[in-house]
Design a protein around this motif. Structure first.
Motif, short mmCIF file in Angstrom:
data_model
loop_
_atom_site.label_atom_id
_atom_site.label_comp_id
_atom_site.label_asym_id
_atom_site.label_seq_id
_atom_site.Cartn_x
_atom_site.Cartn_y
_atom_site.Cartn_z
N ILE A 1 4.86 13.98 -4.61
CA ILE A 1 5.61 13.24 -3.59
C ILE A 1 5.37 13.84 -2.21
O ILE A 1 5.03 13.14 -1.25
N LEU A 2 5.52 15.15 -2.10
CA LEU A 2 5.37 15.81 -0.80
C LEU A 2 3.95 15.72 -0.27
O LEU A 2 3.74 15.66 0.95
N ARG B 1 7.16 15.26 -17.71
CA ARG B 1 7.83 16.51 -17.38
C ARG B 1 8.89 16.81 -18.44
O ARG B 1 9.19 15.97 -19.28
N ARG B 2 9.48 17.99 -18.35
CA ARG B 2 10.55 18.39 -19.28
C ARG B 2 11.92 18.31 -18.63
O ARG B 2 12.90 17.95 -19.28
N SER B 3 12.02 18.66 -17.35
CA SER B 3 13.31 18.68 -16.67
C SER B 3 13.85 17.28 -16.45
O SER B 3 13.08 16.33 -16.21
N MET B 4 15.18 17.12 -16.51
CA MET B 4 15.79 15.85 -16.15
C MET B 4 15.60 15.55 -14.67
O MET B 4 15.58 14.40 -14.26
N ASN B 5 15.48 16.58 -13.86
CA ASN B 5 15.37 16.43 -12.42
C ASN B 5 13.91 16.42 -12.00
O ASN B 5 13.22 17.42 -12.11
N VAL B 6 13.44 15.28 -11.52
CA VAL B 6 12.06 15.16 -11.04
C VAL B 6 11.75 16.26 -10.04
O VAL B 6 10.65 16.82 -10.04
N TRP B 7 12.70 16.58 -9.20
CA TRP B 7 12.47 17.54 -8.12
C TRP B 7 12.28 18.97 -8.63
O TRP B 7 11.74 19.82 -7.92
N GLU B 8 12.73 19.23 -9.85
CA GLU B 8 12.55 20.56 -10.42
C GLU B 8 11.26 20.67 -11.23
O GLU B 8 10.97 21.73 -11.80
N ASP B 9 10.49 19.59 -11.24
CA ASP B 9 9.17 19.61 -11.86
C ASP B 9 8.14 19.77 -10.75
O ASP B 9 7.99 18.89 -9.89
N ARG C 1 7.95 10.84 4.61
CA ARG C 1 9.29 11.45 4.62
C ARG C 1 10.39 10.46 4.26
O ARG C 1 11.57 10.81 4.24
N ARG C 2 10.03 9.21 3.96
CA ARG C 2 11.01 8.21 3.54
C ARG C 2 10.73 7.90 2.07
O ARG C 2 9.74 7.25 1.73
N LEU C 3 11.62 8.39 1.22
CA LEU C 3 11.44 8.28 -0.23
C LEU C 3 12.30 7.14 -0.77
O LEU C 3 13.52 7.13 -0.59
N ILE C 4 11.67 6.19 -1.45
CA ILE C 4 12.36 5.08 -2.09
C ILE C 4 12.40 5.38 -3.59
O ILE C 4 11.37 5.72 -4.18
N VAL C 5 13.58 5.26 -4.19
CA VAL C 5 13.75 5.71 -5.58
C VAL C 5 14.28 4.58 -6.45
O VAL C 5 15.25 3.90 -6.11
N GLY D 1 0.78 -1.23 0.00
CA GLY D 1 0.00 0.00 0.00
C GLY D 1 0.81 1.28 0.00
O GLY D 1 0.35 2.30 0.52
N LEU D 2 2.00 1.23 -0.59
CA LEU D 2 2.82 2.44 -0.66
C LEU D 2 2.27 3.38 -1.73
O LEU D 2 1.94 2.93 -2.83
N PRO D 3 2.21 4.68 -1.47
CA PRO D 3 1.91 5.62 -2.55
C PRO D 3 3.03 5.55 -3.59
O PRO D 3 4.21 5.46 -3.23
N VAL D 4 2.65 5.58 -4.86
CA VAL D 4 3.63 5.49 -5.94
C VAL D 4 3.47 6.69 -6.86
O VAL D 4 2.37 6.99 -7.31
N ILE D 5 4.59 7.36 -7.12
CA ILE D 5 4.64 8.42 -8.13
C ILE D 5 5.54 7.93 -9.25
O ILE D 5 6.70 7.56 -9.01
#
Length: 210
Positions: free
Chosen positions: A100-101, A85-93, A106-110, A52-56
Motif C-alpha cells: 500500500i505504502l 497473511r496470518r494477522s487479522m490486521n492488514v497493517w500488521e502484515d 495517501r488516500r486509502l479506500i477500504v 486506474g487505481l492501484p489495488v491491493i
C-alpha cells in the motif's frame, strides 16, 4: 476536519484495499444481503480498474477457513494477485502494508470483511500512520447490522470518512464529458446501480436529443 476532507477524490491520489473478500467470511455476514454485498464489491473493483487505481487485495486463512478471493471479485481485478497473511490486521502484515505504502498514494479506500475486525483494524492503523482513509460502507460486511454500524462509527470518530461505492465512482468521474472513462463508468452504473442504472439505460435507449 483536515484540509483533505474538503477536496474531492482524484484517481491520482487514491489506492484501494480489498481486505478478506473471501467466501468463508461472507458466510457470516448479516449486516447486508450477501448478493448485494458481492454486487457492490464487484462494482467497486470495476471502478478501480476503470480509473486506474492501484489495488491491493489481502487475504487470510485461505487454506484453513476463508478460501480464496471470491471468484467474481477476482475476475473484476485482472492482474491483481492477493497477498495472503496470518494477522487479522492488514497493517500488521509487512508485505501488505508495504504494498500500500509503495504506491505513494495517501488516500486509502477500504472495502472488506468483516467490518468489526479486519476492516476496522486496518483502517484505524492506517489512520494512525497518517493516511486519509475512506471506508466503503456498502462494500463491507459485518456479523450483525449493529456491529457493522458501531464499527463504522468508531472508524469515523477516529477520522475515517464513510462513503459508498456509487459515490466513489461518481466522484472519480464527476463529469460525463470525461470521454476516456465515460463508457466503462456508465456500464458499471447500468450493471450494478439498480434503479439509477435502469434510468441511465432508459435515457440511452429512449431519449434522443434533437
Amino acid at each position: 476536519m483536515t484540509d483533505g476532507a474538503l477536496h474531492l477524490l482524484e484517481p491520482k491520489d487514491c489506492v484501494l484495499l480489498f481486505a478478506d473478500q473471501q467466501a468463508g467470511l461472507a458466510f457470516g455476514v448479516e449486516s447486508i444481503g450477501r448478493q448485494v454485498l458481492l454486487n457492490n464489491v464487484v462494482a467497486l473493483a470495476k471502478t478501480a480498474m476503470t480509473f486506474g487505481l492501484p489495488v491491493i487485495a489481502s487475504t487470510s486463512a485461505t487454506k484453513v477457513y476463508s478460501g480464496p478471493l471470491m471468484p467474481a471479485i477476482s475476475a473484476a481485478l485482472p492482474g491483481v494477485v492477493p497477498i495472503d497473511r496470518r494477522s487479522m490486521n492488514v497493517w500488521e502484515d509487512d508485505k501488505s502494508r508495504e504494498a500500500i505504502l509503495a504506491t505513494g498514494r495517501r488516500r486509502l479506500i477500504v472495502s472488506g470483511l468483516l467490518t468489526e475486525a479486519c476492516v476496522s483494524f486496518a483502517v484505524l492503523s492506517a489512520l494512525a500512520e497518517g493516511l486519509e482513509v475512506y471506508v466503503v460502507g456498502d462494500a463491507c460486511g459485518g456479523l450483525t447490522a449493529v456491529g457493522h454500524d458501531l464499527a463504522l462509527r468508531r472508524m469515523e470518530a477516529a477520522g475515517a470518512r464513510p462513503t459508498s461505492w456509487i459515490q466513489i465512482l461518481l466522484e472519480l468521474q464527476r463529469d460525463w464529458t470525461r470521454h476516456e472513462t465515460y463508457d466503462r463508468a456508465r456500464a458499471i452504473v447500468e450493471a450494478h446501480a439498480g434503479g439509477y442504472g435502469i434510468g441511465l439505460a432508459y435515457a440511452r435507449d429512449m431519449i434522443h436529443p434533437t
